[in-house]
Write a protein that holds these residues in place. Structure first.
Motif, mmCIF file in Angstrom:
data_model
loop_
_atom_site.group_PDB
_atom_site.id
_atom_site.type_symbol
_atom_site.label_atom_id
_atom_site.label_comp_id
_atom_site.label_asym_id
_atom_site.label_seq_id
_atom_site.Cartn_x
_atom_site.Cartn_y
_atom_site.Cartn_z
ATOM 1 N N MET A 200 0.830 -1.199 0.000
ATOM 2 C CA MET A 200 0.000 0.000 0.000
ATOM 3 C C MET A 200 0.867 1.252 0.000
ATOM 4 S SD MET A 200 -3.276 1.062 0.209
ATOM 5 C CE MET A 200 -2.864 2.368 -0.943
ATOM 6 N N ARG A 201 1.887 1.265 0.805
ATOM 7 C CA ARG A 201 2.783 2.419 0.886
ATOM 8 C C ARG A 201 3.480 2.662 -0.449
ATOM 9 N NH1 ARG A 201 8.205 2.873 1.371
ATOM 10 N NH2 ARG A 201 9.027 4.793 2.326
ATOM 11 N N SER A 202 4.047 1.611 -1.050
ATOM 12 C CA SER A 202 4.788 1.768 -2.308
ATOM 13 C C SER A 202 3.862 2.206 -3.436
ATOM 14 C CB SER A 202 5.479 0.451 -2.668
ATOM 15 O OG SER A 202 6.386 0.057 -1.662
ATOM 16 N N SER A 203 2.668 1.610 -3.507
ATOM 17 C CA SER A 203 1.743 1.960 -4.567
ATOM 18 C C SER A 203 1.269 3.403 -4.450
ATOM 19 C CB SER A 203 0.547 1.002 -4.527
ATOM 20 O OG SER A 203 -0.392 1.325 -5.520
ATOM 21 N N LEU A 204 0.973 3.829 -3.228
ATOM 22 C CA LEU A 204 0.487 5.194 -3.048
ATOM 23 C C LEU A 204 1.594 6.217 -3.287
ATOM 24 C CD1 LEU A 204 -1.887 6.967 -2.355
ATOM 25 C CD2 LEU A 204 -1.347 6.708 0.070
ATOM 26 N N ILE A 205 2.809 5.914 -2.891
ATOM 27 C CA ILE A 205 3.928 6.829 -3.158
ATOM 28 C C ILE A 205 4.106 7.027 -4.656
ATOM 29 C CG2 ILE A 205 6.457 6.972 -3.090
ATOM 30 C CD1 ILE A 205 6.368 5.879 -0.270
ATOM 31 N N GLU A 206 3.959 5.944 -5.416
ATOM 32 C CA GLU A 206 4.072 6.050 -6.877
ATOM 33 C C GLU A 206 2.961 6.922 -7.452
ATOM 34 O OE1 GLU A 206 4.223 3.127 -10.821
ATOM 35 O OE2 GLU A 206 4.195 2.276 -8.798
ATOM 36 N N VAL A 207 1.744 6.748 -6.926
ATOM 37 C CA VAL A 207 0.610 7.536 -7.425
ATOM 38 C C VAL A 207 0.770 9.007 -7.052
ATOM 39 C CG1 VAL A 207 -1.870 7.904 -7.171
ATOM 40 C CG2 VAL A 207 -0.973 5.592 -7.450
ATOM 41 N N LEU A 208 1.310 9.293 -5.884
ATOM 42 C CA LEU A 208 1.465 10.686 -5.447
ATOM 43 C C LEU A 208 2.367 11.495 -6.363
ATOM 44 C CD1 LEU A 208 1.756 10.236 -1.554
ATOM 45 C CD2 LEU A 208 -0.201 11.070 -2.876
ATOM 46 N N GLY A 209 3.220 10.807 -7.110
ATOM 47 C CA GLY A 209 4.104 11.514 -8.031
ATOM 48 C C GLY A 209 3.519 11.755 -9.408
ATOM 49 N N GLU A 210 2.264 11.320 -9.641
ATOM 50 C CA GLU A 210 1.641 11.487 -10.959
ATOM 51 C C GLU A 210 1.170 12.930 -11.164
ATOM 52 O OE1 GLU A 210 1.511 9.295 -13.297
ATOM 53 O OE2 GLU A 210 2.309 7.590 -12.157
ATOM 54 N N ASP A 211 1.004 13.294 -12.444
ATOM 55 C CA ASP A 211 0.617 14.663 -12.797
ATOM 56 C C ASP A 211 -0.778 15.017 -12.286
ATOM 57 O OD1 ASP A 211 3.023 15.038 -14.060
ATOM 58 O OD2 ASP A 211 2.269 14.489 -16.056
ATOM 59 N N PHE A 212 -1.721 14.062 -12.336
ATOM 60 C CA PHE A 212 -3.082 14.395 -11.921
ATOM 61 C C PHE A 212 -3.167 14.687 -10.429
ATOM 62 C CE2 PHE A 212 -2.892 9.822 -11.290
ATOM 63 C CZ PHE A 212 -3.573 9.626 -10.088
ATOM 64 N N MET A 213 -2.227 14.149 -9.646
ATOM 65 C CA MET A 213 -2.209 14.450 -8.219
ATOM 66 C C MET A 213 -1.742 15.885 -7.986
ATOM 67 S SD MET A 213 -3.342 11.808 -6.629
ATOM 68 C CE MET A 213 -2.812 12.063 -4.944
ATOM 69 N N ARG A 214 -0.756 16.310 -8.754
ATOM 70 C CA ARG A 214 -0.293 17.704 -8.641
ATOM 71 C C ARG A 214 -1.372 18.666 -9.119
ATOM 72 N NH1 ARG A 214 4.736 15.227 -10.094
ATOM 73 N NH2 ARG A 214 4.270 15.457 -12.313
ATOM 74 N N THR A 215 -2.137 18.250 -10.136
ATOM 75 C CA THR A 215 -3.232 19.093 -10.620
ATOM 76 C C THR A 215 -4.308 19.244 -9.550
ATOM 77 O OG1 THR A 215 -2.826 18.352 -12.894
ATOM 78 C CG2 THR A 215 -4.973 19.358 -12.424
ATOM 79 N N ALA A 216 -4.609 18.146 -8.864
ATOM 80 C CA ALA A 216 -5.615 18.205 -7.794
ATOM 81 C C ALA A 216 -5.159 19.135 -6.679
ATOM 82 C CB ALA A 216 -5.880 16.802 -7.258
ATOM 83 N N ARG A 217 -3.890 19.081 -6.334
ATOM 84 C CA ARG A 217 -3.381 19.985 -5.301
ATOM 85 C C ARG A 217 -3.428 21.427 -5.764
ATOM 86 N NH1 ARG A 217 -0.091 18.235 -1.292
ATOM 87 N NH2 ARG A 217 -0.367 20.389 -0.605
#
Length: 315
Positions: A200-217
């Protein structure tokens, strides 16, 4: 979605067919004469012939295989050579222990691992993250039977909150039975929770680096809103894979825990049947466990389509 479901169903039936052929071949064909194996080396010829007739082993290999598969399809698993009891009844009695134990342990695993993994990913590189990673390394390294003995020592012998083993039966009361399964479920869940937390930790860390996450922020969402509404769902696909594999392990691989806590479940039944050379029980229980594993993987594939809408689009 229809195309995706059709492919998964075809894969399900093909896997069950191959698994049944392999199990039948390994248990009934490769060892030679099953009746001679069950009775031992010093058995008399007439005794072996009588057992062969009783077990329906006089026919050819293909005939016996089709009879075995056809019997399972209608719920007839044969009769145990050792206990002289229908195998279906033996499996049903023990399934009401192994299945609730596996579900109980899986629920504990998910409840522990998902929040812990999310917290560790959100605190990456901080003290909380390092502490969780260290704890999961210990959880992965230590076998579950060691956890089981520690739990018995603390909660059964010292504190006397739980019994050290045995199962009273569901007819004695729901909560009394759940209480008897609590320590075994915790012993099974802790190592699996450590594994799932790391995934869970590794998968979420990978997702946090995606562009759509930065767009949401950038749109003004807080860190936790971004994680819960956008990151968590996208990080669940590898987690669902591990959950499916863990449930199969918890159902089929709890033999050691069942031995430690003296639980009359499927794992203990397989162990006793192997030691008593009761091949009818062994092949039936193994096939049932393989069916549970394959069905779990099928349900996980369907969960992929729910989590990831792209899989619902027919190519």
């Amino acid at each position: 979605m229809i195309s995706y479901l059709t492919k998964r169903l075809a894969s399900l039936f093909a896997s069950l067919l191959v698994a049944s052929i392999v199990i039948f071949t390994v248990i009934e064909v490769i060892p030679g004469d099953p009746a001679a194996y069950m009775l031992g080396m010093n058995a008399r010829a007439d005794t072996i012939a009588a057992l062969r007739s009783e077990l329906g082993l006089d026919g050819g290999v293909l005939e016996r295989y089709l009879a075995w598969v056809g019997g399972m399809l209608v719920g007839d698993f044969g009769t145990s050579y050792t206990y002289r009891t229908p195998v279906a009844d033996m499996i049903a009695d023990r399934l009401w222990i192994s299945l609730p134990l596996a579900l109980y342990a899986l629920c504990l695993t998910i409840v522990i691992a998902i929040p812990t993994g999310v917290f560790a990913a959100s605190r990456r590189g901080q003290a909380g993250d390092y502490g969780i990673v260290g704890a999961t390394q210990i959880g992965v390294a230590i076998p579950n039977f060691w956890f089981a003995m520690i739990l018995i020592l603390i909660f059964a012998i010292q504190l006397r909150w739980f019994s050290a083993g045995g199962f009273p039966g569901w007819e004695k009361g729901f909560w009394l039975s759940v209480k008897a399964l609590t320590l075994p479920a915790i012993a099974l869940a802790l190592p699996q929770a450590a594994i799932l937390t790391r995934v869970m930790r590794s998968s979420l860390i990978e997702v946090l680096g995606e562009d759509f996450m930065r767009t949401a922020r950038a749109k003004g969402l807080t860190s936790w809103q971004t994680i819960l509404h956008h990151g968590l769902r996208n990080a669940l696909i590898p987690v669902l894979t591990i959950i499916g594999l863990q449930f199969a392990f918890l159902l089929a691989g709890g033999i050691i825990i069942e031995q430690v806590f003296a639980l009359p479940g499927l794992g203990r039944l397989v162990f006793q049947s192997i030691s008593q050379r009761d091949l009818i029980v062994v092949e039936s229980v193994v096939m049932l466990l393989v069916f549970a594993v394959i069905m779990t993987n099928f349900l996980v594939d369907l969960a992929y389509a729910v989590v990831d809408p792209r899989l619902r689009v027919a190519r």
